[in-house]
Scaffold this motif. Structure first.
Motif, PDB file in Angstrom:
ATOM      1  N   UNK A 270      61.608 -31.587   0.806  1.00 55.28           N
ATOM      2  CA  UNK A 270      60.450 -31.411   1.714  1.00 55.28           C
ATOM      3  C   UNK A 270      59.190 -31.229   0.891  1.00 55.28           C
ATOM      4  N   UNK A 271      58.184 -32.031   1.180  1.00 53.68           N
ATOM      5  CA  UNK A 271      56.896 -31.808   0.516  1.00 53.68           C
ATOM      6  C   UNK A 271      55.755 -31.764   1.531  1.00 53.68           C
ATOM      7  N   UNK A 272      55.906 -32.495   2.652  1.00 53.25           N
ATOM      8  CA  UNK A 272      54.879 -32.457   3.701  1.00 53.25           C
ATOM      9  C   UNK A 272      55.523 -31.987   4.999  1.00 53.25           C
ATOM     10  N   UNK A 273      54.836 -31.046   5.668  1.00 50.17           N
ATOM     11  CA  UNK A 273      55.387 -30.471   6.884  1.00 50.17           C
ATOM     12  C   UNK A 273      54.665 -31.040   8.095  1.00 50.17           C
ATOM     13  N   UNK A 274      55.425 -31.590   9.106  1.00 45.90           N
ATOM     14  CA  UNK A 274      54.779 -32.190  10.283  1.00 45.90           C
ATOM     15  C   UNK A 274      54.288 -31.136  11.276  1.00 45.90           C
ATOM     16  N   UNK A 275      52.986 -30.851  11.250  1.00 48.71           N
ATOM     17  CA  UNK A 275      52.428 -29.822  12.144  1.00 48.71           C
ATOM     18  C   UNK A 275      52.362 -30.348  13.573  1.00 48.71           C
ATOM     19  N   UNK A 276      51.974 -31.625  13.680  1.00 46.09           N
ATOM     20  CA  UNK A 276      51.745 -32.209  15.004  1.00 46.09           C
ATOM     21  C   UNK A 276      53.011 -32.138  15.854  1.00 46.09           C
ATOM     22  N   UNK A 277      54.181 -32.285  15.205  1.00 48.10           N
ATOM     23  CA  UNK A 277      55.449 -32.302  15.937  1.00 48.10           C
ATOM     24  C   UNK A 277      55.827 -30.932  16.506  1.00 48.10           C
ATOM     25  N   UNK A 278      55.096 -29.850  16.104  1.00 44.30           N
ATOM     26  CA  UNK A 278      55.477 -28.505  16.529  1.00 44.30           C
ATOM     27  C   UNK A 278      55.213 -28.249  18.014  1.00 44.30           C
ATOM     28  N   UNK A 279      54.138 -28.827  18.551  1.00 40.55           N
ATOM     29  CA  UNK A 279      53.765 -28.641  19.958  1.00 40.55           C
ATOM     30  C   UNK A 279      53.677 -27.159  20.315  1.00 40.55           C
ATOM     31  N   UNK A 280      52.973 -26.393  19.501  1.00 40.29           N
ATOM     32  CA  UNK A 280      52.783 -24.971  19.788  1.00 40.29           C
ATOM     33  C   UNK A 280      51.652 -24.800  20.791  1.00 40.29           C
ATOM     34  N   UNK A 281      51.729 -23.745  21.588  1.00 45.11           N
ATOM     35  CA  UNK A 281      50.617 -23.399  22.466  1.00 45.11           C
ATOM     36  C   UNK A 281      49.860 -22.225  21.841  1.00 45.11           C
ATOM     37  N   UNK A 282      48.592 -22.046  22.189  1.00 45.40           N
ATOM     38  CA  UNK A 282      47.834 -20.924  21.627  1.00 45.40           C
ATOM     39  C   UNK A 282      48.588 -19.612  21.798  1.00 45.40           C
ATOM     40  N   UNK A 283      48.655 -18.819  20.740  1.00 44.13           N
ATOM     41  CA  UNK A 283      49.374 -17.548  20.779  1.00 44.13           C
ATOM     42  C   UNK A 283      50.800 -17.663  20.260  1.00 44.13           C
ATOM     43  N   UNK A 284      51.301 -18.896  20.138  1.00 46.91           N
ATOM     44  CA  UNK A 284      52.669 -19.080  19.646  1.00 46.91           C
ATOM     45  C   UNK A 284      52.672 -19.267  18.134  1.00 46.91           C
ATOM     46  N   UNK A 285      53.816 -18.955  17.530  1.00 46.93           N
ATOM     47  CA  UNK A 285      53.948 -19.213  16.100  1.00 46.93           C
ATOM     48  C   UNK A 285      55.308 -19.808  15.787  1.00 46.93           C
ATOM     49  N   UNK A 286      55.346 -20.469  14.660  1.00 47.86           N
ATOM     50  CA  UNK A 286      56.568 -21.117  14.218  1.00 47.86           C
ATOM     51  C   UNK A 286      56.855 -20.662  12.790  1.00 47.86           C
TER      52      UNK A 286
ATOM     53  N   UNK B 110      60.878 -21.431   0.319  1.00 50.29           N
ATOM     54  CA  UNK B 110      59.560 -20.950   0.726  1.00 50.29           C
ATOM     55  C   UNK B 110      59.572 -20.653   2.214  1.00 50.29           C
ATOM     56  N   UNK B 111      58.791 -19.658   2.608  1.00 55.04           N
ATOM     57  CA  UNK B 111      58.685 -19.275   4.020  1.00 55.04           C
ATOM     58  C   UNK B 111      57.321 -19.735   4.522  1.00 55.04           C
ATOM     59  N   UNK B 112      57.341 -20.581   5.570  1.00 53.65           N
ATOM     60  CA  UNK B 112      56.090 -21.072   6.143  1.00 53.65           C
ATOM     61  C   UNK B 112      55.950 -20.535   7.561  1.00 53.65           C
ATOM     62  N   UNK B 113      54.765 -20.003   7.856  1.00 53.61           N
ATOM     63  CA  UNK B 113      54.467 -19.545   9.216  1.00 53.61           C
ATOM     64  C   UNK B 113      53.246 -20.305   9.710  1.00 53.61           C
ATOM     65  N   UNK B 114      53.369 -20.896  10.901  1.00 58.98           N
ATOM     66  CA  UNK B 114      52.234 -21.574  11.529  1.00 58.98           C
ATOM     67  C   UNK B 114      51.896 -20.795  12.793  1.00 58.98           C
ATOM     68  N   UNK B 115      50.659 -20.284  12.868  1.00 59.49           N
ATOM     69  CA  UNK B 115      50.214 -19.559  14.062  1.00 59.49           C
ATOM     70  C   UNK B 115      49.131 -20.372  14.736  1.00 59.49           C
ATOM     71  N   UNK B 116      49.315 -20.648  16.002  1.00 55.34           N
ATOM     72  CA  UNK B 116      48.307 -21.431  16.721  1.00 55.34           C
ATOM     73  C   UNK B 116      47.396 -20.507  17.533  1.00 55.34           C
ATOM     74  N   UNK B 117      46.109 -20.693  17.330  1.00 58.86           N
ATOM     75  CA  UNK B 117      45.112 -20.009  18.166  1.00 58.86           C
ATOM     76  C   UNK B 117      44.354 -21.110  18.893  1.00 58.86           C
ATOM     77  N   UNK B 118      43.545 -20.729  19.874  1.00 60.60           N
ATOM     78  CA  UNK B 118      42.807 -21.776  20.592  1.00 60.60           C
ATOM     79  C   UNK B 118      41.815 -22.463  19.666  1.00 60.60           C
ATOM     80  N   UNK B 119      41.357 -21.714  18.612  1.00 59.20           N
ATOM     81  CA  UNK B 119      40.354 -22.290  17.711  1.00 59.20           C
ATOM     82  C   UNK B 119      40.967 -23.122  16.592  1.00 59.20           C
TER      83      UNK B 119
END
Ligand code: ZN
Ligand code: ZN
Length: 172
Positions: free
Chosen positions: A1-17, A44-53
Motif C-alpha cells: 500500500x502506498x496510496x490510500x483511496x479517500x474518495x472510496x470511504x464515503x464518510x459523512x461529516x462527524x464520521x471517522x475511519x 502504520x495507523x491512519x485515521x481519516x476524520x471528516x468535517x463539513x469543512x
C-alpha cells in the motif's frame, strides 16, 4: 500500500475511519548511503476524520532505519516514531494552507507522507553506538577495532605555533 483511496470511504461529516496499513517504503538516502525502514513493510495507523469543512488525516507509525554507521560504516540503526497530521479542505481553492500536498485525485499518498515524516525524525548522525570512534582519517582503519594514532598526524595548532617560534618552515 502506498496510496490510500479517500474518495472510496464515503464518510459523512462527524464520521471517522481508522485503518492499519502496511506501507512499502523505499530506503532513505543520507550522505550517499541508503537507510532502509525495517521491516520492509511498515505498519502504520491512519485515521481519516471528516468535517463539513474538509478532512483531517492522522498518521502514526514506528519503525527502524538500518544502514551503515555514519562514522565507521558498520551496521547501525535508529528507532523512529511518527505522529503527524494533515488537513485537506473540501474546497481549498488556491489556498496552500488548506491543501495537503499528499492529497490528489481522491487519494492520499501515505507512502510519500510517511517518508517525509521519517526523514524529519532522523537524528543528525546514525551511529553503531554513541561513542563510535570512527575510521582513522590517515589510514582508514576502524579505530574501534584498532585504536591508534599516527606520529605525523600532528595537525595540532600548538605544534604549528612551536614551529613558528623555532623559526622553521612548518613543512620543512
Ligand atoms: Zn560506528
Ligand atoms: Zn590510522
Amino acid at each position: 500500500m502506498s496510496r490510500f483511496p479517500i474518495r472510496a470511504l464515503r464518510l459523512r461529516p462527524g464520521e471517522e475511519h481508522r485503518e492499519t496499513l502496511r506501507l512499502e517504503l523505499e530506503p532513505l538516502v543520507f550522505g550517499g548511503e541508503a537507510y532502509a525502514p525495517t521491516p520492509g513493510d511498515v505498519p502504520a495507523e491512519l485515521v481519516v476524520q471528516r468535517a463539513s469543512s474538509g478532512d483531517v488525516f492522522r498518521l502514526a507509525l514506528a519503525t527502524r532505519l538500518e544502514g551503515p554507521c555514519m562514522r565507521c560504516l558498520s551496521p547501525a540503526g535508529v528507532a523512529i516514531r511518527v505522529d503527524a497530521q494533515e488537513y485537506e479542505a473540501a474546497s481549498p481553492g488556491g489556498d496552500e494552507e488548506l491543501h495537503s500536498e499528499y492529497v490528489g485525485d481522491g487519494e492520499l499518498d501515505v507512502a510519500a507522507w510517511a517518508r517525509d515524516q521519517i526523514a524529519l525524525e532522523v537524528p543528525n548522525q546514525i551511529l553503531c553506538r554513541p561513542d563510535c570512534a570512527g575510521l582513522c582519517p590517515v589510514c582508514g582503519k576502524d579505530l574501534n577495532v584498532e585504536p591508534h594514532a599516527h606520529a605525523e598526524a600532528s595537525a595540532d595548532p600548538r605544534w604549528a605555533a612551536l614551529e613558528a617560534l623555532r623559526g622553521e618552515p612548518a613543512d620543512g
